[in-house]
Design a protein around this motif. Sequence first.
Motif, PDB file in Angstrom:
ATOM      1  N   HIS B 149       0.870  -1.182   0.000  1.00 25.18           N
ATOM      2  CA  HIS B 149       0.000   0.000   0.000  1.00 25.18           C
ATOM      3  C   HIS B 149       0.903   1.228   0.000  1.00 25.18           C
ATOM      4  O   HIS B 149       1.581   1.496   0.984  1.00 25.18           O
ATOM      5  CB  HIS B 149      -0.923   0.011   1.222  1.00 25.18           C
ATOM      6  CG  HIS B 149      -1.689   1.289   1.357  1.00 25.18           C
ATOM      7  ND1 HIS B 149      -2.741   1.611   0.522  1.00 25.18           N
ATOM      8  CD2 HIS B 149      -1.540   2.360   2.180  1.00 25.18           C
ATOM      9  CE1 HIS B 149      -3.207   2.816   0.854  1.00 25.18           C
ATOM     10  NE2 HIS B 149      -2.494   3.284   1.847  1.00 25.18           N
ATOM     11  N   GLY B 189      -7.136  -2.067  -6.254  1.00 26.18           N
ATOM     12  CA  GLY B 189      -7.131  -0.884  -5.391  1.00 26.18           C
ATOM     13  C   GLY B 189      -5.752  -0.441  -4.940  1.00 26.18           C
ATOM     14  O   GLY B 189      -5.621   0.332  -3.992  1.00 26.18           O
ATOM     15  N   ASP B 192      -5.278   3.168  -4.115  1.00 33.14           N
ATOM     16  CA  ASP B 192      -6.368   3.879  -3.439  1.00 33.14           C
ATOM     17  C   ASP B 192      -5.952   4.415  -2.070  1.00 33.14           C
ATOM     18  O   ASP B 192      -5.159   3.823  -1.356  1.00 33.14           O
ATOM     19  CB  ASP B 192      -7.592   2.958  -3.299  1.00 33.14           C
ATOM     20  CG  ASP B 192      -8.214   2.657  -4.658  1.00 33.14           C
ATOM     21  OD1 ASP B 192      -7.774   3.286  -5.649  1.00 33.14           O
ATOM     22  OD2 ASP B 192      -9.113   1.799  -4.722  1.00 33.14           O
ATOM     23  N   CYS B 194      -6.197   5.606   1.863  1.00 32.75           N
ATOM     24  CA  CYS B 194      -6.656   4.907   3.068  1.00 32.75           C
ATOM     25  C   CYS B 194      -7.833   5.609   3.732  1.00 32.75           C
ATOM     26  O   CYS B 194      -8.553   5.014   4.521  1.00 32.75           O
ATOM     27  CB  CYS B 194      -5.520   4.779   4.084  1.00 32.75           C
ATOM     28  SG  CYS B 194      -5.026   6.355   4.845  1.00 32.75           S
ATOM     29  N   LYS B 213     -10.648  -1.114   0.392  1.00 34.51           N
ATOM     30  CA  LYS B 213      -9.390  -1.835   0.199  1.00 34.51           C
ATOM     31  C   LYS B 213      -9.338  -3.122   1.025  1.00 34.51           C
ATOM     32  O   LYS B 213      -8.969  -4.183   0.526  1.00 34.51           O
ATOM     33  CB  LYS B 213      -8.192  -0.939   0.547  1.00 34.51           C
ATOM     34  CG  LYS B 213      -6.859  -1.628   0.305  1.00 34.51           C
ATOM     35  CD  LYS B 213      -5.662  -0.698   0.314  1.00 34.51           C
ATOM     36  CE  LYS B 213      -5.600   0.207  -0.857  1.00 34.51           C
ATOM     37  NZ  LYS B 213      -4.252   0.438  -1.416  1.00 34.51           N
ATOM     38  N   GLN B 216     -11.386  -5.862  -0.486  1.00 34.51           N
ATOM     39  CA  GLN B 216     -10.705  -6.446  -1.645  1.00 34.51           C
ATOM     40  C   GLN B 216      -9.594  -7.409  -1.191  1.00 34.51           C
ATOM     41  O   GLN B 216      -9.465  -8.515  -1.704  1.00 34.51           O
ATOM     42  CB  GLN B 216     -10.087  -5.294  -2.437  1.00 34.51           C
ATOM     43  CG  GLN B 216      -9.999  -5.521  -3.916  1.00 34.51           C
ATOM     44  CD  GLN B 216      -9.516  -4.240  -4.604  1.00 34.51           C
ATOM     45  OE1 GLN B 216      -8.318  -3.990  -4.639  1.00 34.51           O
ATOM     46  NE2 GLN B 216     -10.422  -3.448  -5.127  1.00 34.51           N
ATOM     47  N   CYS B 232      -2.069   5.468   7.367  1.00 32.88           N
ATOM     48  CA  CYS B 232      -2.588   4.290   6.677  1.00 32.88           C
ATOM     49  C   CYS B 232      -2.747   3.152   7.669  1.00 32.88           C
ATOM     50  O   CYS B 232      -3.706   2.379   7.608  1.00 32.88           O
ATOM     51  CB  CYS B 232      -1.643   3.885   5.546  1.00 32.88           C
ATOM     52  SG  CYS B 232      -1.308   5.189   4.346  1.00 32.88           S
TER      53      CYS B 232
END
Lengths: 165, 291
Positions: B149, B189, B192, B194, B213, B216, B232
């Motif tokens: 991420h 994602g 994307d 957070c 997220k 997913q 995050c």
Amino acid sequence: MADFDLNRADPDFKHEVAGRPGAEKISRCYACGACSARCPIGDLNPEFDPRRLIRLVVLGLKEEVLSSPLLWFCSTCYTCQETCPEGVDFTEVLFALKNMAAEAGFFPPSMSAQVDLLRKHGRLYEVTDFENEKRRDLGLPELTEKPEHFQMILDNFQLGPETEA
Amino acid sequence: MSWALFLGCTVPVRNLNYEVSVRRTAERLGLNLKDLPDFGCCGFPLKSLDTQHALVLTARNLALAQAAGHDIVAVCSACAATLAEAEHLLAGDPRLAEKVNGELARINLTYQGGVKVRHYTRLLYEEVGLDRIRAAVTRPLTGFRFAPHYGCHYLKPSAIMDHFDSPEEPRSLAELIEALGAEAVDYPGLKDCCGGGVLGVNEDLAQGLAFAKLDQLSRLDVAGLVVICPFCNIMFEGQQKAVAKKHEVQLKVPVFFYPQLLGLALGFSPDELGFKLNRIKNKDLLKAMED
């Protein structure tokens, strides 16, 4: 933000916004909507629409814009800014609008609470013996606070008369 | 070379696992990190209310680093971007720099420009490099798949990041994960947000983004999500239970800070990397590290 009275519009508003650092390029917008198309907040709440906000600024709807809670819904992901084919820097435009809103007294309470913390501790989290003990247990150095610097820098910082956004 | 370690507000209080693993991995890889006790808030929380005062708070930290003769390495993506942005703005606008220095003079500081600011992940990527990381790995994380991420402020605004990685097709974190012998998975994602930036103002929106997220990821076969920013982490780990409850689903996605995985691959034990503080455990990973 439903009906607008354009007789109450302020034609200088867009110039005022464009005079703010970071927001200078707002006049480049040709309303293509790329910002809105990729905005993750707009995905969840279609009322949050960057292109529409720019139009409202250009139309001069100052009070509607500055008093709108929507201004504060931006997650500052910068996707709009990276996407804009005209380099409008909408995330920065929004920072300028939030600054103006705050000056006019429109801001969420969590924002002013953060300022209080900075004045008191120079940090968003207070550092007490409890925190430092946990740090010592992991072999991490002790933290200190330096609020004097923050108090001096922020002594001439003032929010507008509070009107919850 | 040495860098001033900028911890920010959140990490040294809420993410000691992140901090301890940054310090251990940096030392092992020959990065000399210095603590400057006077560092405080980076200024970002004030930017929405007053960009100019926020800039002075940011410049204060740059000035402290300069006085100590160091560039800065930050572990929070918001801090890293805020500090880098201030350096960028001040370098390009001498009148603004003069104004900011007028304010800094009140606390006996001055900033002459030129302090380079990087995120720890970027420092690993650029300064240590993938080859040296690969060579330093003693316990490869073979067989484990992780979802990177990137978050937002690590890469954006790209204009102030020297284009070290692409915000549209980021690779640095995936390559850093793969350098440990693990697999980095791509997923829809990947890029994307957070939601952390809006948590204090609108919990529903923030949790909505985190949910998208996590939902997913719970369908992917991954050992966990790899983050490099405390905000995050708040959204994906701290808020995971609340997000699952609100959306009436089961979620159990382990969340790791990249330096924790790096530390494992460099041979440190989970305890030395603060894994006890990770709220959602991955037993397979921890077990593999005991052998």
